[in-house]
Every structure is written in structure tokens, then in C-alpha cells.
Scaffold this active site. Structure first.
Site: not given
Ligand code: AMP
Length: 283
Positions: A26, A28, A32-33, A153, A176, A186-187
Site C-alpha cells: 500500500m 509508504a 520491511g517492503h 494475512q 523486519i 507505514s503507520r
């Protein structure tokens, strides 16, 4: 690197490619991404990353503060993905993804999607499964990469693939964390520095449970819940010990005898944070 904003551009670009790895996000983006992209880069000739804040998976289908306040920073994200070696970024608008409004046909995730996170966020996993099914149909990946950070998820997507026969291999990637132990999210951008300090109790409690499991001590789940519930600046949403595959509650409180997953969610200020840890019994 190509940035496709329409489904047609995406499908045309992928037509003759082999060995495709998909990293749905999503945006941001953070470390981790980046680790998902790295895993995809190692195993595939072509890496596609999607950036789409999916209204379907937010309560009230996007008509909520969490959706409106979700950080959006496309240019910065595209730069990061380019540097990470992504071949194609798919960044559609909501209109492009759902022309004519909300879909009538959804993927329904049943009991696996309605417990834990799904209990606190009704409909969330149906929204996730629906957009991921659309991404699988558009990208037709050989492998798709999901973070263990969102353990439920991963379990839901595995059932989606098994139940609807998507020809894709699901590759989970470890969590991570920042240097202070907080799982990258992201939050986290929305946490003040004092909020962040308050949030650290979450990884600490999980780490303590890991230590107890490894050393054969009783887990004392109620104490772990109480520590979170009584922690300054924190509201406990849930902490549960579950079977790692089915997410069914294990009801263990003494010494751990089988592998287990502890999943937890807390609110810190306006932000809801989740984390989890796999526990392995003392041998
Ligand atoms: P999101 O952009 O939050 O939807 O996340 C996109 C993907 O990145 C999901 O598969 C997440 O599980 C994964 N992810 C997010 N945070 C982390 C993290 N700290 N470590 C590993 N994977 C993560």
C-alpha cells in the site's frame, strides 16, 4: 523501470515475460517492503511491485480516518523501488482498479478472515483477498511475497490460493524491525517520539513470551495481556496464542508443548499497531 497506471499498460508489459514475482503493497515503503522486494529479486526474472491503498480493506470501505490518513508518497516510493531493482511498478487509481464503483463480486474469507484482526476490523480480509485476487489475475505471478508481520494475512492468502486454485506460490518473508525492536510499519510514521517509546512494550512482551517458551517456563498469557493493558499510552486490542496454520486459539497458558503463534494488536495514540512472534517449545 516502467510505471504503469492502467491495467492495459500492465498486462501488455507482462505479456511475454517469464518467472514473475509480485510484491503487493500500500506504499509508504520502508525496510520491511524492501526485504520483500529483495526476496522477489533473488527468485524471479521479473519483479512487479504494486502500490495501492485499497479502500475495500478499510472499515467503511475507505470512508474512515485510517484510510484518509494512510500515508501516500508515490514519488518517493517509486524511487525506492527503482533502486531496489523492481522492473514494473503498478500504481493504479481507485477508479482504475474499481471502475464503476465497488465490486459486486468479492472473495469471501469466512472463519479464517473473521477472527483476530478480522474481529476488530470486520470485512478487512474480504477486501484484502478481493484486491489480491485481482492483482493475481492482472500480473499472473509465479510467486507472490507477503510479510510475516501480517501473519493472518499470509494464512488468508494461502487459503485464497488453495480454495480458488490460483497458480502462484506464496512466499512469506520474516518481520523486519527497527533498532529499538518495533516492527517496521507505514503507520509508524504517525507515531510521535513519545508514542513510539510507549509502543515498544509490544515487542518487549512478545520477546518475553519467546524467552519463556524457549526456557520451558509457563507462558502466563494473562500477565502479558495485563502488562500491555496497564502500559502507559497503550490500549490493548488483543493478544492471543494460536495455531500458526489455522489461527485457532490454543488456550495454552502453562509450558508450551507445540509450536505456536502469538498475535497482538494495540492502540498507541491514534494508531493501531500489530505484531506477532512464532514460539517454539523448549527441547
Ligand atoms: P502494506 O504496505 O502495509 O500493505 O504491506 C505490504 C507488504 O509488506 C505486506 O505483505 C506486509 O506484511 C509486508 N510488511 C509490512 N511491514 C513489514 C515488516 N516490518 N517486515 C516484513 N514485511 C512487512
Amino acid at each position: 523501470m516502467l510505471v504503469a497506471t492502467t491495467k492495459k499498460e500492465l498486462v501488455d508489459a507482462l505479456r511475454h515475460l517469464t518467472s514473475i514475482g509480485l510484491v503487493p503493497t500500500m506504499g509508504a515503503l520502508h525496510q520491511g517492503h524492501a526485504s520483500l522486494v529483495k526476496a522477489a529479486r533473488e527468485e524471479n526474472d521479473t519483479v512487479v511491485a504494486s502500490i495501492f491503498v485499497n479502500p475495500l480493506q478499510f472499515q467503511d470501505l475507505g470512508d474512515c480516518d485510517d484510510y484518509r490518513n494512510y500515508p501516500r508518497q508515490l514519488d518517493q516510493d517509486v524511487e525506492l523501488l527503482n533502486e531496489a531493482g523492481v522492473d514494473i511498478v503498478f500504481a493504479p487509481s481507485v477508479e482504475e482498479m474499481y471502475p464503476g464503483g465497488l465490486p459486486l463480486v468479492w472473495a469471501r474469507t469466512g472463519s479464517i478472515g473473521s477472527k483476530l484482526e478480522g474481529e476488530s476490523r470486520p470485512g478487512h480480509f474480504d477486501g484484502v483477498a478481493t484486491v489480491v485476487a485481482k492483482l493475481f489475475n492482472l500480473v499472473r505471478p509465479d510467486r507472490a511475497y507477503f510479510g510475516q508481520k501480517d501473519a493472518q494475512q499470509v494464512a488468508v492468502i494461502r487459503r485464497l490460493v488453495a480454495d480458488l486454485d490460483f497458480p502462484v506460490e506464496i512466499r512469506p518473508v520474516p518481520i523486519i524491525r527497527g533498532a529499538d525492536g518495533l516492527a517496521e510499519s507505514s503507520r509508524n510514521q504517525r507515531l510521535s517520539s513519545i508514542d513510539r517509546e510507549h509502543a515498544l512494550v509490544l515487542p518487549e512482551v512478545l520477546h518475553d513470551l519467546d524467552h519463556r517458551a524457549k526456557s520451558g517456563e509457563p507462558l502466563r498469557i494473562e500477565d502479558a495481556r495485563a502488562r500491555l493493558a496497564n502500559s502507559e499510552g497503550v490500549t490493548l486490542d488483543h493478544l492471543e496464542i494460536v495455531d500458526p496454520a489455522t489461527l485457532e486459539p490454543l488456550g495454552v497458558d502453562g509450558v508450551l508443548k507445540t509450536p505456536a503463534l502469538v498475535v497482538a494488536a494495540i492502540f498507541v495514540g491514534p494508531v493501531r499497531l500489530i505484531d506477532n512472534i512464532e514460539l517454539h517449545p523448549h527441547i
